[in-house]
Design a protein around this motif. Structure first.
Motif, short mmCIF file in Angstrom:
data_model
loop_
_atom_site.label_atom_id
_atom_site.label_comp_id
_atom_site.label_asym_id
_atom_site.label_seq_id
_atom_site.Cartn_x
_atom_site.Cartn_y
_atom_site.Cartn_z
N GLN A 7 0.83 -1.21 0.00
CA GLN A 7 0.00 0.00 0.00
C GLN A 7 0.86 1.26 0.00
N MET B 250 -4.95 14.98 3.38
CA MET B 250 -5.12 13.64 2.85
C MET B 250 -5.66 13.75 1.43
N PHE C 227 -7.64 8.47 -0.84
CA PHE C 227 -6.46 7.80 -0.29
C PHE C 227 -6.90 6.59 0.51
N ASN C 228 -6.26 5.44 0.27
CA ASN C 228 -6.65 4.22 0.99
C ASN C 228 -5.44 3.39 1.41
N VAL D 91 -1.22 5.61 6.98
CA VAL D 91 -0.93 6.99 7.36
C VAL D 91 -0.02 6.99 8.58
N PRO E 241 -8.16 5.38 4.94
CA PRO E 241 -6.91 4.71 5.24
C PRO E 241 -7.17 3.33 5.85
N THR E 242 -6.26 2.41 5.60
CA THR E 242 -6.41 1.06 6.15
C THR E 242 -5.76 0.93 7.51
N VAL F 242 -3.35 3.37 10.60
CA VAL F 242 -2.77 4.63 11.04
C VAL F 242 -1.68 4.34 12.06
#
Length: 163
Positions: A33, A99, A103-104, A107, A127-128, A130
């Motif tokens: 990612q 962001m 966005f995926n 972070v 996001p997936t 953080v």
């Protein structure tokens, strides 16, 4: 969403840029990612940009700095928008104070605010994972506690590591 807190020791906090570079490299090695490093301080963004180029003597961490169109003139914003449309974000690591749309990825949040604040300000960002960084000073610890409570209220999966 999975949230990991990295509570830094004094030595890691003193080499904050090195720690962020190391964490970025680890995230890139473990995932395909993209990675976004969020920082609201322009000076920190510049320092991170330099550090990512020189972190390892034998390599660098490929990255791209995002331009905040809200801080540019109308002409610069149009030019940037044209460049972004013609050349989509290609670097695996992005540096920015916001962001990007849709966005995926992962972070790394160096800001005082929870990532949800940045997600709410953009379109379709999910996001997936953080990675939150907490320095050992009182202000950072309190900000970390506030973010932890925020994420906990949203029922996110929370972990923490002392480094």
């Amino acid at each position: 969403m999975q949230i990991s807190f990295y509570v830094l020791s004094n030595s890691k906090a003193q080499d904050f840029l090195g720690f962020i570079c190391q964490l970025s490299q680890t995230a890139l090695n473990k995932s395909s990612q993209s990675l976004l490093i969020l920082a609201e301080d322009e000076a920190l963004l510049g320092e991170l940009d330099s550090a990512l180029w020189s972190h390892d003597a034998s390599s660098f961490i490929p990255h791209q700095c995002l331009v905040d169109n809200n801080k540019t003139t109308a002409t610069e914003a149009i030019a940037t928008e044209l460049i972004v449309k013609e050349q989509p974000l290609a670097a695996p690591v992005l540096l920015g104070s916001y962001m990007p749309v849709e966005f995926n990825g992962i972070v790394i949040n160096t800001t005082a605010r929870p990532v949800n604040d940045f997600m709410n300000a953009t379109s379709n960002a999910q996001p997936t994972r953080v990675l939150e960084t907490i320095k050992p000073d009182a202000t950072s610890v309190q900000e970390g506690r506030n973010k932890y409570k925020h994420y906990q209220s949203l029922k996110y999966e929370l972990t923490h590591f002392k480094v």
